[in-house]
Design an enzyme around this catalytic site. Structure first.
Site, PDB file in Angstrom:
ATOM      1  N   GLU A  29     -32.194 -32.559  37.544  1.00  0.00           N
ATOM      2  CA  GLU A  29     -32.682 -31.232  37.172  1.00  0.00           C
ATOM      3  C   GLU A  29     -33.546 -31.284  35.910  1.00  0.00           C
ATOM      4  O   GLU A  29     -33.058 -31.704  34.854  1.00  0.00           O
ATOM      5  CB  GLU A  29     -31.492 -30.296  36.917  1.00  0.00           C
ATOM      6  CG  GLU A  29     -31.887 -28.912  36.415  1.00  0.00           C
ATOM      7  CD  GLU A  29     -30.695 -28.092  35.947  1.00  0.00           C
ATOM      8  OE1 GLU A  29     -30.812 -26.850  35.930  1.00  0.00           O
ATOM      9  OE2 GLU A  29     -29.654 -28.682  35.581  1.00  0.00           O
TER      10      GLU A  29
ATOM     11  N   GLU B 168     -26.564 -19.258  37.618  1.00  0.00           N
ATOM     12  CA  GLU B 168     -26.201 -19.909  36.361  1.00  0.00           C
ATOM     13  C   GLU B 168     -26.762 -19.067  35.213  1.00  0.00           C
ATOM     14  O   GLU B 168     -27.727 -19.444  34.553  1.00  0.00           O
ATOM     15  CB  GLU B 168     -26.723 -21.348  36.305  1.00  0.00           C
ATOM     16  CG  GLU B 168     -26.115 -22.149  35.165  1.00  0.00           C
ATOM     17  CD  GLU B 168     -26.607 -23.576  35.121  1.00  0.00           C
ATOM     18  OE1 GLU B 168     -25.768 -24.495  35.147  1.00  0.00           O
ATOM     19  OE2 GLU B 168     -27.833 -23.786  35.050  1.00  0.00           O
TER      20      GLU B 168
END
Length: 292
Positions: free
Chosen positions: A153, A252
């Protein structure tokens, strides 16, 4: 809400490390299920009793769709081990441990953090990147044998200064270089907007490649509920739908209401989504589970 027959269901996963933080971690599973989620993700399940995590998943019927491999010593500043010289053995132990845990918890994805490369010389950065590729190549081989997919990521340097992997193009180049079906990109649109912007074009560029295995969303700049901020998630999620992405989308974000029940009451941002974007089965237009 009347949903067109060709509408894609939004597979929204509650991130239990960020949501429901007014509750003890193990109680957050039930709260997420009560709000209509079918999937959850979290950062570091190794910090909790695995048998208890498994029991919560079994009792609620939730699927754990993503977690992070052990990133080193977070309290001492570690943000991943993959690019750190001298920590190769620690990294490999963390991968072995994470893959075994993923199998036991039936979790299909593990996020592998790259690590920090703070104020390096060009030579140091090149060495860190070479080590990163070497370690990920080994890890992807182990993951393929285990039937688990590893995620990498890009993370913005404002929240995590010095993080090795910051650009979408860098992450995709890594995946292409290693060439393993067990390695994909975790595309967090919050980080993408901060670092690069142009999110719509990035989605159009990368989603069709099949290299994106997981999405995450949050408002920019405050990382709150996606219903506010500089990114229009009505537009963004319609684009995700148009591009045919049917994978999980991790929530998130940091709920703006910090009092008990703040996560659940904050789910009203889902009401802003048009009917062409189908909410998860069981989730009502008020953002919580339909009454039975």
């Amino acid at each position: 809400m009347k949903v067109p027959p060709n509408a894609l269901v939004l597979n929204l996963a509650a991130n239990l490390s960020w949501l429901y933080t007014d509750l003890p971690f193990l109680d957050r599973f039930e709260a997420a299920a009560r709000d209509g989620f079918a999937g959850v993700e979290c950062l570091f399940p190794h910090e909790h009793d695995e048998a208890e995590v498994a029991a919560r998943l079994r009792d609620t019927g939730l699927q754990l769709v993503l977690f992070n491999a052990r990133p080193g010593d977070w309290a001492q500043g570690d943000r991943g081990l993959a690019c750190l010289p001298g920590r190769e053995a620690d990294f490999r132990r963390s991968i072995d441990e994470a893959l075994a845990r993923a199998q036991r918890l039936m979790c299909p994805r593990v996020h592998v953090m790259a690590g920090l490369c703070v104020a390096p010389t060009l030579e140091e950065r090149q060495h860190a990147r070479a080590l990163y590729l070497q370690q990920l190549g080994w890890a992807a081989e182990q993951a393929e044998q285990a039937g688990v997919t590893l995620m990498i990521e890009p993370i913005n340097p404002r929240d995590m200064p010095g993080y090795l992997l910051q650009l979408q193009a860098e992450a995709h180049a890594v995946v292409q270089t290693i060439g393993s079906p067990a390695l994909q990109v975790q595309m967090d649109l919050y980080h993408c907007q901060i670092v690069e912007g142009d999110v719509t074009m990035k989605l159009r560029q990368y989603l069709p490649t099949g290299r994106v295995g997981h999405l995450q969303i949050a408002a920019v700049p405050d990382r709150g509920e996606p219903g506010q901020g500089e990114l229009s998630y009505v537009h963004v999620l319609e684009e995700v739908q148009r591009l045919g992405y049917g994978g999980w989308i991790g929530l998130e974000y940091r709920p703006r209401k910090i009092q008990p029940g703040g996560t659940s009451s904050g789910l009203t941002w889902l009401d802003t989504l048009p009917g062409s974007l189908q909410k998860p089965p069981g989730m009502s237009d008020s953002g919580s589970i339909d009454a039975l």
